[in-house]
Design an enzyme around this catalytic site. Structure first.
Site, mmCIF file in Angstrom:
data_model
loop_
_atom_site.group_PDB
_atom_site.id
_atom_site.type_symbol
_atom_site.label_atom_id
_atom_site.label_comp_id
_atom_site.label_asym_id
_atom_site.label_seq_id
_atom_site.Cartn_x
_atom_site.Cartn_y
_atom_site.Cartn_z
ATOM 1 N N HIS A 133 24.249 22.488 28.072
ATOM 2 C CA HIS A 133 24.371 22.112 26.652
ATOM 3 C C HIS A 133 24.780 20.651 26.474
ATOM 4 C CE1 HIS A 133 23.674 25.881 24.362
ATOM 5 N NE2 HIS A 133 24.074 26.468 25.490
ATOM 6 N N ASP A 140 21.286 28.001 21.947
ATOM 7 C CA ASP A 140 21.655 29.419 21.819
ATOM 8 C C ASP A 140 21.160 29.876 20.449
ATOM 9 O OD1 ASP A 140 22.988 29.259 24.237
ATOM 10 O OD2 ASP A 140 24.956 28.952 23.318
ATOM 11 N N GLU A 203 21.669 35.764 29.722
ATOM 12 C CA GLU A 203 21.978 35.682 28.286
ATOM 13 C C GLU A 203 20.692 35.691 27.471
ATOM 14 O OE1 GLU A 203 24.290 32.062 28.071
ATOM 15 O OE2 GLU A 203 26.079 33.047 28.888
ATOM 16 N N HIS A 206 20.128 32.317 25.318
ATOM 17 C CA HIS A 206 20.208 30.943 25.859
ATOM 18 C C HIS A 206 18.865 30.481 26.439
ATOM 19 C CE1 HIS A 206 22.406 27.607 28.039
ATOM 20 N NE2 HIS A 206 21.296 27.710 28.769
HETATM 21 C C1 LIG Z 1 28.770 30.091 26.469
HETATM 22 C C2 LIG Z 1 27.338 30.526 26.288
HETATM 23 N N1 LIG Z 1 26.981 30.502 24.915
HETATM 24 C C3 LIG Z 1 26.420 29.608 27.088
HETATM 25 O O1 LIG Z 1 25.859 28.686 26.546
HETATM 26 N N2 LIG Z 1 26.366 29.865 28.410
HETATM 27 C C4 LIG Z 1 25.632 29.005 29.294
HETATM 28 C C5 LIG Z 1 25.566 29.589 30.676
HETATM 29 C C6 LIG Z 1 26.252 27.616 29.340
HETATM 30 O O2 LIG Z 1 27.474 27.466 29.203
HETATM 31 O O3 LIG Z 1 25.472 26.652 29.583
HETATM 32 ZN ZN LIG Z 2 23.822 28.487 25.826
#
Ligand SMILES: C[C@@H](N)C(=O)N[C@H](C)C(=O)O
Ligand SMILES: [Zn+2]
EC number: 3.4.13.22
Length: 236
Positions: A133, A140, A203, A206
């Site tokens: 991110h 997300d 996830e 994501h």
């Molecule tokens: C925290 C969750 N929403 C997310 O984005 N997880 C991925 C693995 C990340 O932190 O990049």
């Molecule tokens: Zn994410």
């Protein structure tokens, strides 16, 4: 509507990844990008320090998100929970989940690190190997219809096995509800993949474009390094 199954994808994070060739794309605000995209800034609503009401992605990722939104059936929209994230927010998420595990009785440090790595990327300020991110290439999101957000089987950031993108592909005797969830996840998966994103298999919410994981999965070069500070110069 019957959508194709979500295939099993394994991204080996320890595999060789070509170095990031930073493409220099600006970040683009998502709330005004398309009438078929809305932003629900989840971490802002949860009160995380350093968050804001807008969500941003790099231009190439944002263009592909708009394409994915256009490919949804009529009456549906994408809802973005989070895009670019600061180091501070990534570190808060990581530490928050660590504390959750400790309060659930987890004690073994190695097991905690392994569990953490499934759901929250390790925060880093190294712009060559950014947490996804931090690069502005990870998003997300979910889908909304006239009756609200589609049922994806878990809440956003439900850090359990149920969140695995393929979880509802593998049930021996799925109920009607399970099949509805399976179809909703497939729809999100296929509009995003067809627009050029890759999914993170733990996830359902994501997706990435231009990142190191995307590069491994698509045999390409990562093009988005870390962006540590949001400032007006890098926002289009
Ligand atoms: C925290 C969750 N929403 C997310 O984005 N997880 C991925 C693995 C990340 O932190 O990049
Ligand atoms: Zn994410």
């Amino acid at each position: 509507m019957n959508y194709p199954r979500i295939p099993a994808i394994h991204d080996d994070r320890t595999a060789f990844t070509p170095p990031v060739i930073e493409c220099g794309e600006a970040m683009v605000p998502l709330s005004t990008l398309s009438p078929r995209i809305t932003v629900y800034p989840a971490y802002y609503h949860l009160g995380y320090a350093g968050t804001q009401t807008e969500a941003y992605l790099r231009k190439g990722a944002a263009d592909r998100l708009a394409l994915a939104a256009e490919r949804l059936p009529d009456g549906l929209q994408l809802v973005v929970f989070d895009g670019w994230r600061s180091y501070e927010v990534q570190a808060s998420l990581y530490e928050g989940f660590r504390q959750d595990l400790l309060s659930q009785g987890w004690t073994d440090e190695e097991a905690i690190t392994r569990e953490l790595s499934k759901f929250v990327a390790k925060p880093t300020t190294d712009i060559q190997i950014p947490s996804p991110h931090l690069s502005g290439g990870a998003v997300d999101l979910t889908i909304a219809g006239p009756g609200g957000w589609l049922d994806m089987g878990t809440d956003f950031d439900d850090f359990t096995e149920l969140a695995m993108t393929r979880h509802f592909e593998e049930l021996a005797e799925p109920t009607e509800k399970d099949l509805e969830i399976q179809s909703n996840r497939r729809l999100l998966y296929h509009v995003m993949i067809s627009a050029g994103f890759t999914n993170y298999s733990h996830e359902w919410w994501h997706y990435e474009y231009g990142t190191r994981s995307w590069a491994r999965q698509t045999n390409s070069q990562p093009i988005y390094g870390g962006i540590l500070e949001m400032n007006e110069k890098i926002v289009e």
